[in-house]
Design an enzyme around this catalytic site. Sequence first.
Site, PDB file in Angstrom:
ATOM      1  N   LYS A  94      -0.595 -28.218  25.230  1.00  0.00           N
ATOM      2  CA  LYS A  94       0.055 -28.169  26.555  1.00  0.00           C
ATOM      3  C   LYS A  94      -0.234 -29.451  27.347  1.00  0.00           C
ATOM      4  O   LYS A  94       0.664 -30.054  27.916  1.00  0.00           O
ATOM      5  CB  LYS A  94      -0.457 -26.958  27.362  1.00  0.00           C
ATOM      6  CG  LYS A  94      -0.309 -25.639  26.629  1.00  0.00           C
ATOM      7  CD  LYS A  94      -0.847 -24.467  27.447  1.00  0.00           C
ATOM      8  CE  LYS A  94      -2.344 -24.498  27.697  1.00  0.00           C
ATOM      9  NZ  LYS A  94      -3.182 -24.330  26.485  1.00  0.00           N
TER      10      LYS A  94
ATOM     11  N   ARG B 152      -2.823 -17.658  34.280  1.00  0.00           N
ATOM     12  CA  ARG B 152      -3.466 -17.198  33.046  1.00  0.00           C
ATOM     13  C   ARG B 152      -3.737 -15.715  33.065  1.00  0.00           C
ATOM     14  O   ARG B 152      -4.271 -15.181  32.095  1.00  0.00           O
ATOM     15  CB  ARG B 152      -4.793 -17.912  32.910  1.00  0.00           C
ATOM     16  CG  ARG B 152      -4.796 -19.013  31.865  1.00  0.00           C
ATOM     17  CD  ARG B 152      -6.090 -19.723  32.079  1.00  0.00           C
ATOM     18  NE  ARG B 152      -6.629 -20.338  30.934  1.00  0.00           N
ATOM     19  CZ  ARG B 152      -6.629 -21.654  30.751  1.00  0.00           C
ATOM     20  NH1 ARG B 152      -6.005 -22.451  31.574  1.00  0.00           N
ATOM     21  NH2 ARG B 152      -7.246 -22.152  29.720  1.00  0.00           N
TER      22      ARG B 152
ATOM     23  N   ARG C 226     -10.787 -32.683  19.172  1.00  0.00           N
ATOM     24  CA  ARG C 226     -10.309 -33.312  20.413  1.00  0.00           C
ATOM     25  C   ARG C 226     -11.366 -34.239  21.017  1.00  0.00           C
ATOM     26  O   ARG C 226     -12.546 -33.926  21.057  1.00  0.00           O
ATOM     27  CB  ARG C 226      -9.937 -32.252  21.450  1.00  0.00           C
ATOM     28  CG  ARG C 226      -9.602 -32.882  22.800  1.00  0.00           C
ATOM     29  CD  ARG C 226      -8.885 -31.963  23.746  1.00  0.00           C
ATOM     30  NE  ARG C 226      -9.588 -30.723  23.969  1.00  0.00           N
ATOM     31  CZ  ARG C 226      -9.063 -29.680  24.600  1.00  0.00           C
ATOM     32  NH1 ARG C 226      -7.810 -29.729  25.027  1.00  0.00           N
ATOM     33  NH2 ARG C 226      -9.760 -28.589  24.786  1.00  0.00           N
TER      34      ARG C 226
ATOM     35  N   ARG D 182     -15.392 -32.211  24.819  1.00  0.00           N
ATOM     36  CA  ARG D 182     -15.594 -31.241  25.888  1.00  0.00           C
ATOM     37  C   ARG D 182     -16.643 -30.204  25.482  1.00  0.00           C
ATOM     38  O   ARG D 182     -16.691 -29.796  24.330  1.00  0.00           O
ATOM     39  CB  ARG D 182     -14.265 -30.527  26.202  1.00  0.00           C
ATOM     40  CG  ARG D 182     -13.477 -31.205  27.283  1.00  0.00           C
ATOM     41  CD  ARG D 182     -12.079 -30.676  27.476  1.00  0.00           C
ATOM     42  NE  ARG D 182     -11.945 -29.231  27.551  1.00  0.00           N
ATOM     43  CZ  ARG D 182     -10.780 -28.606  27.773  1.00  0.00           C
ATOM     44  NH1 ARG D 182      -9.668 -29.314  27.934  1.00  0.00           N
ATOM     45  NH2 ARG D 182     -10.708 -27.294  27.818  1.00  0.00           N
TER      46      ARG D 182
ATOM     47  N   ARG E 191     -12.635 -18.514  23.649  1.00  0.00           N
ATOM     48  CA  ARG E 191     -11.462 -18.861  24.462  1.00  0.00           C
ATOM     49  C   ARG E 191     -10.183 -18.274  23.856  1.00  0.00           C
ATOM     50  O   ARG E 191      -9.297 -17.832  24.572  1.00  0.00           O
ATOM     51  CB  ARG E 191     -11.331 -20.386  24.572  1.00  0.00           C
ATOM     52  CG  ARG E 191     -12.357 -20.985  25.527  1.00  0.00           C
ATOM     53  CD  ARG E 191     -12.560 -22.460  25.297  1.00  0.00           C
ATOM     54  NE  ARG E 191     -11.384 -23.248  25.578  1.00  0.00           N
ATOM     55  CZ  ARG E 191     -11.151 -24.457  25.056  1.00  0.00           C
ATOM     56  NH1 ARG E 191     -12.053 -25.002  24.247  1.00  0.00           N
ATOM     57  NH2 ARG E 191     -10.065 -25.106  25.346  1.00  0.00           N
TER      58      ARG E 191
HETATM   59  P1  AP5 Z   1      -4.303 -30.463  24.190  1.00  0.00           P
HETATM   60  O1  AP5 Z   1      -2.994 -31.047  24.592  1.00  0.00           O
HETATM   61  O2  AP5 Z   1      -5.531 -30.922  24.895  1.00  0.00           O
HETATM   62  O3  AP5 Z   1      -4.209 -28.857  24.180  1.00  0.00           O
HETATM   63  P2  AP5 Z   1      -4.126 -27.811  25.375  1.00  0.00           P
HETATM   64  O4  AP5 Z   1      -3.135 -26.792  25.013  1.00  0.00           O
HETATM   65  O5  AP5 Z   1      -3.914 -28.518  26.679  1.00  0.00           O
HETATM   66  O6  AP5 Z   1      -5.569 -27.214  25.239  1.00  0.00           O
HETATM   67  P3  AP5 Z   1      -6.723 -26.915  26.298  1.00  0.00           P
HETATM   68  O7  AP5 Z   1      -7.946 -26.586  25.506  1.00  0.00           O
HETATM   69  O8  AP5 Z   1      -6.887 -28.024  27.309  1.00  0.00           O
HETATM   70  O9  AP5 Z   1      -6.224 -25.679  26.995  1.00  0.00           O
HETATM   71  P4  AP5 Z   1      -7.065 -24.605  27.617  1.00  0.00           P
HETATM   72  O10 AP5 Z   1      -5.976 -23.799  28.170  1.00  0.00           O
HETATM   73  O11 AP5 Z   1      -8.035 -23.883  26.830  1.00  0.00           O
HETATM   74  O12 AP5 Z   1      -8.053 -25.446  28.590  1.00  0.00           O
HETATM   75  P5  AP5 Z   1      -7.985 -25.777  30.135  1.00  0.00           P
HETATM   76  O13 AP5 Z   1      -8.449 -27.165  30.303  1.00  0.00           O
HETATM   77  O14 AP5 Z   1      -6.702 -25.358  30.729  1.00  0.00           O
HETATM   78  O15 AP5 Z   1      -4.466 -30.725  22.607  1.00  0.00           O
HETATM   79  C1  AP5 Z   1      -5.606 -30.281  21.896  1.00  0.00           C
HETATM   80  C2  AP5 Z   1      -5.931 -31.285  20.792  1.00  0.00           C
HETATM   81  O16 AP5 Z   1      -4.889 -31.306  19.823  1.00  0.00           O
HETATM   82  C3  AP5 Z   1      -6.067 -32.731  21.266  1.00  0.00           C
HETATM   83  O17 AP5 Z   1      -7.059 -33.365  20.505  1.00  0.00           O
HETATM   84  C4  AP5 Z   1      -4.693 -33.365  20.965  1.00  0.00           C
HETATM   85  O18 AP5 Z   1      -4.812 -34.754  20.720  1.00  0.00           O
HETATM   86  C5  AP5 Z   1      -4.258 -32.595  19.742  1.00  0.00           C
HETATM   87  N1  AP5 Z   1      -2.834 -32.305  19.700  1.00  0.00           N
HETATM   88  C6  AP5 Z   1      -2.063 -31.915  20.749  1.00  0.00           C
HETATM   89  N2  AP5 Z   1      -0.820 -31.647  20.346  1.00  0.00           N
HETATM   90  C7  AP5 Z   1      -0.818 -31.846  18.997  1.00  0.00           C
HETATM   91  C8  AP5 Z   1       0.197 -31.707  18.015  1.00  0.00           C
HETATM   92  N3  AP5 Z   1       1.432 -31.300  18.337  1.00  0.00           N
HETATM   93  N4  AP5 Z   1      -0.118 -31.984  16.724  1.00  0.00           N
HETATM   94  C9  AP5 Z   1      -1.376 -32.379  16.396  1.00  0.00           C
HETATM   95  N5  AP5 Z   1      -2.374 -32.536  17.286  1.00  0.00           N
HETATM   96  C10 AP5 Z   1      -2.097 -32.252  18.588  1.00  0.00           C
HETATM   97  O19 AP5 Z   1      -9.098 -24.760  30.692  1.00  0.00           O
HETATM   98  C11 AP5 Z   1     -10.472 -24.940  30.441  1.00  0.00           C
HETATM   99  C12 AP5 Z   1     -11.264 -23.837  31.155  1.00  0.00           C
HETATM  100  O20 AP5 Z   1     -11.042 -23.914  32.572  1.00  0.00           O
HETATM  101  C13 AP5 Z   1     -10.857 -22.402  30.786  1.00  0.00           C
HETATM  102  O21 AP5 Z   1     -11.524 -21.952  29.620  1.00  0.00           O
HETATM  103  C14 AP5 Z   1     -11.289 -21.648  32.046  1.00  0.00           C
HETATM  104  O22 AP5 Z   1     -12.674 -21.431  32.073  1.00  0.00           O
HETATM  105  C15 AP5 Z   1     -10.933 -22.616  33.157  1.00  0.00           C
HETATM  106  N6  AP5 Z   1      -9.567 -22.423  33.653  1.00  0.00           N
HETATM  107  C16 AP5 Z   1      -8.538 -23.326  33.604  1.00  0.00           C
HETATM  108  N7  AP5 Z   1      -7.431 -22.802  34.157  1.00  0.00           N
HETATM  109  C17 AP5 Z   1      -7.759 -21.540  34.563  1.00  0.00           C
HETATM  110  C18 AP5 Z   1      -7.030 -20.487  35.175  1.00  0.00           C
HETATM  111  N8  AP5 Z   1      -5.709 -20.618  35.484  1.00  0.00           N
HETATM  112  N9  AP5 Z   1      -7.675 -19.317  35.436  1.00  0.00           N
HETATM  113  C19 AP5 Z   1      -8.988 -19.174  35.142  1.00  0.00           C
HETATM  114  N10 AP5 Z   1      -9.738 -20.114  34.545  1.00  0.00           N
HETATM  115  C20 AP5 Z   1      -9.124 -21.296  34.256  1.00  0.00           C
END
Ligand code: AP5
Length: 216
Positions: free
Chosen positions: A11, A86, A125, A158, A169
């Site tokens: 995403k 979420r 990542r 991270r 997660r």
């Molecule tokens: P990446 O693009 O970073 O993936 P992502 O879907 O953004 O994954 P995240 O882990 O950031 O999402 P998340 O929802 O768990 O974390 P968030 O930061 O929101 O890609 C991942 C990897 O794959 C990278 O290395 C990239 O290079 C590679 N890649 C990408 N696309 C690819 C492809 N097509 N092919 C091959 N490789 C690829 O949340 C973190 C924490 O914050 C949560 O656990 C929670 O504690 C808190 N939080 C955040 N938002 C909320 C909310 N709304 N409510 C409550 N808690 C929240």
Amino acid sequence: MILLGPPGAGKGTQAVVLSKTYAVAHISTGDMLREAVKGGTPIGKEAESYMKKGELVPDEIVTGIVAERIARDDLKKGFILDGFPRTVAQAKSLDDALTKLGQKIDLMLYFATSDGVCIKRLSGRRVCRKCAAIFHSTNIPPRSEGVCDFCGGALYQRDDDKEETIKKRLLVYKQQTQPLIDYYKKARVLREVPGDLEVNELSEVLATTFNEAHLA
Ligand code: AP5
């Protein structure tokens, strides 16, 4: 527009592309919370323990920071929400906040991605400490190991990208976030895209989907 999908679905990576292509703001609650943790703010202090464990930060904290952000003037052209909502409670609160602003969600892109792909992506990542650019040790490696291609900042892994936290997660996603698929299907804004595709292939599918939704 909302991007929904499991952790590691890509995403954040695609949000950067979409935000540049369509010149709209990218709002990532994960990035906002990590900034708050880094800055040692009261929100950051409260959020940190949940994030470390791979659990969701309480709804009232997250809905508060998003409501404040989307009310700002720079979002008139539209915006991309990445990682929010979420939970169903967050989705309802977003609907209320948007109604007050005279806006609505036009499109929800659901990245259908298999667990195995998410685990491989998250464990490899690497993120830039300075500009938050996202790399992957094998899928999208930086030109020089450990160094950001864009700003020369140091790359790091991270805290929540460790194996046990990744599993947690994914479980939290299934229990608390997956119900949003039905929520947005009922709202008739959901489009599913194949999240297992490589980055450029997926970007093409997203561009087509975006155009079909008549948002370009
Ligand atoms: P990446 O693009 O970073 O993936 P992502 O879907 O953004 O994954 P995240 O882990 O950031 O999402 P998340 O929802 O768990 O974390 P968030 O930061 O929101 O890609 C991942 C990897 O794959 C990278 O290395 C990239 O290079 C590679 N890649 C990408 N696309 C690819 C492809 N097509 N092919 C091959 N490789 C690829 O949340 C973190 C924490 O914050 C949560 O656990 C929670 O504690 C808190 N939080 C955040 N938002 C909320 C909310 N709304 N409510 C409550 N808690 C929240």
